[in-house]
Motif scaffolding. Structure first.
Motif, PDB file in Angstrom:
ATOM      1  N   TYR A  33       0.483  -1.174  -0.036  1.00 31.41           N
ATOM      2  CA  TYR A  33      -0.218   0.287  -0.201  1.00 31.41           C
ATOM      3  C   TYR A  33       0.881   1.577   0.206  1.00 31.41           C
ATOM      4  N   THR A  34       2.262   1.329   0.236  1.00 29.38           N
ATOM      5  CA  THR A  34       2.960   2.722   0.450  1.00 29.38           C
ATOM      6  C   THR A  34       4.060   2.085  -0.305  1.00 29.38           C
TER       7      THR A  34
ATOM      8  N   THR B 115       1.007  -3.709 -10.507  1.00 28.58           N
ATOM      9  CA  THR B 115       0.638  -2.812 -10.369  1.00 28.58           C
ATOM     10  C   THR B 115      -1.121  -2.112 -11.069  1.00 28.58           C
TER      11      THR B 115
ATOM     12  N   ASN C 289       5.962   7.240  -7.819  1.00 26.70           N
ATOM     13  CA  ASN C 289       6.398   6.608  -6.154  1.00 26.70           C
ATOM     14  C   ASN C 289       7.594   5.530  -5.846  1.00 26.70           C
TER      15      ASN C 289
ATOM     16  N   GLU D  54       1.707   9.364 -10.473  1.00 26.40           N
ATOM     17  CA  GLU D  54       2.226   9.629  -9.379  1.00 26.40           C
ATOM     18  C   GLU D  54       2.164   9.166  -8.669  1.00 26.40           C
ATOM     19  N   SER D  55       1.761   8.338  -8.326  1.00 30.39           N
ATOM     20  CA  SER D  55       1.382   7.316  -6.957  1.00 30.39           C
ATOM     21  C   SER D  55       2.587   5.762  -7.677  1.00 30.39           C
TER      22      SER D  55
ATOM     23  N   THR E 215      -3.197  11.552 -10.440  1.00 38.80           N
ATOM     24  CA  THR E 215      -2.954  10.665  -9.296  1.00 38.80           C
ATOM     25  C   THR E 215      -2.185   9.433  -8.790  1.00 38.80           C
ATOM     26  N   GLN E 216      -3.351   8.976  -9.638  1.00 36.58           N
ATOM     27  CA  GLN E 216      -2.999   7.075 -10.310  1.00 36.58           C
ATOM     28  C   GLN E 216      -1.553   7.319 -11.111  1.00 36.58           C
TER      29      GLN E 216
END
Length: 410
Positions: free
Chosen positions: A276-277, A298, A314, A310-311, A307-308
């Protein structure tokens, strides 16, 4: 894998219906109460919806587990056969070399040669006369016309296989610069065959890291077969190559995808985690530092969902400088070229990638493999052609693909 929902008055009844239709080997993935809708909903009883999964081509889930375990046991007793390595291809420079290889080219493109014979062959008397008078100007002009017909036929064949017109024209133009008006067809065919192989380049597949673990991220839109592709590769690494593999998923949007990967992990007896992180990825790297591969699924995302993107970026870049990592963009060969361009542009903003094409069994044209290779400059790696795990996957074969693009038989 078959994933299906069943609705009934009770959970037991829904599961019974699932087993009746799919067999005793179903795995219950989710159970939820479904309230009635409508104006008089309060008068209607609620129902229970059960989501179950079943391995495809298996009568029972336990039978699938046993079969794969048998494969694992069998492969542990023998050395795996080395994967075929495509022969290196060199630029066709000397004319003698091209002529020497012409017979092999004819064999590879047998159906195209047959088509050419049907369209271009002449009566024996006329062919004999042309051979005798080959130095004559009129015959040279006629020979040049035949080459033009030949090149037009190749161009049309590529377009029929959905090679983009821009790339087909560029290839023929490059070949036209070295072709001679009176050259044999097999010489021209050898030229274009080798030119297209060079444009595809050698496949670049997943290899172990020189030191430590190799972390591999699989990105791509929903529905192209990322999860199944990961399962196939994990099975090859685990069973055939005897490597230590861990499976992670960052796809927290689709519960079914995570559960599907969990089932494969259980069958292969490899670790599985939902991430999750970014911190959890770091923890996984530490826990599996002695492993050979960490394969990360993924979530597919919309091109407009910043947003997705960028996530996902990351997650991928959080391991930079810490482990050897690669990114593979998984795409369906059935997707329109215009849509493939949009998808590739979107994911290019996240990270550099290599290409995996799926669902080759669902299309008769392979032009998009060449189109996207030339558009992105990314290396091709694997192709898949079915749902069977771990079969239905292989390293990309430039020679075989070019053969098909030029009209050769399968």
């Amino acid at each position: 894998m078959i994933i299906k929902k069943f609705t009934a008055k009770t959970e037991n009844e829904a599961i019974a219906n699932a087993k009746k239709e799919l067999g005793e080997g179903v795995v219950v993935m989710n159970v939820k109460e479904v309230k009635a809708k409508g104006f008089f909903a309060f008068l209607k009883p609620s129902t229970v919806e059960v989501t179950v999964a079943l391995e495809e081509e298996s009568e029972k889930y336990t039978a699938a587990v046993s079969a794969i375990n048998n494969v694992i046991a069998t492969n542990q007793q023998k050395e795996p056969a080395p994967a075929p390595v495509p022969a290196p291809v060199e630029t066709p420079e000397p004319e003698e070399k091209i002529k020497k290889d012409s017979s092999a080219i004819e064999e590879k493109l047998d159906s195209l040669q047959s088509l050419l014979e049907q369209q271009l062959q002449k009566p024996a008397e006329e062919k004999y006369k042309e051979k005798e008078d080959r130095e004559d100007k009129d015959d040279k002009k006629k020979e040049e016309t035949e080459i033009d017909k030949f090149m037009t036929l190749l161009h049309d064949t590529m377009l029929d296989n959905e090679v983009d017109g821009k790339y087909a024209a560029e290839i023929l133009e490059e070949i036209g610069q070295v072709n001679k008006p009176n050259m044999p067809f097999d010489y021209a065919l050898a030229n274009i065959y080798q030119k297209m192989i060079l444009k595809f380049g050698k496949p670049e597949c997943i290899k172990p890291a020189t030191d430590g673990i190799k972390m591999v991220f699989f990105i791509g839109p929903t529905g192209v077969g990322k999860t199944t592709t990961i399962a196939k590769l994990a099975s090859i690494f685990r069973v055939d190559q005897k490597k230590k593999v861990a499976l992670l998923t960052a796809d927290t949007y689709r519960i079914a995808a995570a559960e599907q990967l969990r089932i494969y992990a259980n069958i292969l007896e490899v670790p599985f985690r939902i991430i999750y992180t970014v911190e959890e990825i770091g923890k996984a790297m530490e826990d599996f530092k002695d492993y050979d591969y960490i394969l990360v699924d993924t979530a597919g995302h919309s091109h407009q969902n910043t947003t997705q993107k960028e996530s996902m970026g990351n997650f991928i870049h959080s391991v930079d400088g810490k482990v050897d990592r690669e990114v593979y963009l998984v795409l369906s060969a059935t997707t329109k070229y215009r849509d493939l361009i949009s998808i590739a542009d979107s994911y290019k903003e996240i990270a550099d990638f290599k290409l995996i094409f799926t669902k080759l069994d669902e299309t008769t044209t392979l032009g998009n493999l060449l189109n996207l290779k030339l558009y992105t400059g990314a290396s091709l790696s694997y192709v898949t052609y079915g749902q069977n795990v771990p079969d239905d996957i292989e390293e990309f074969n430039p020679q075989g693909t070019v053969k098909k693009l030029l009209g050769g038989k399968n």
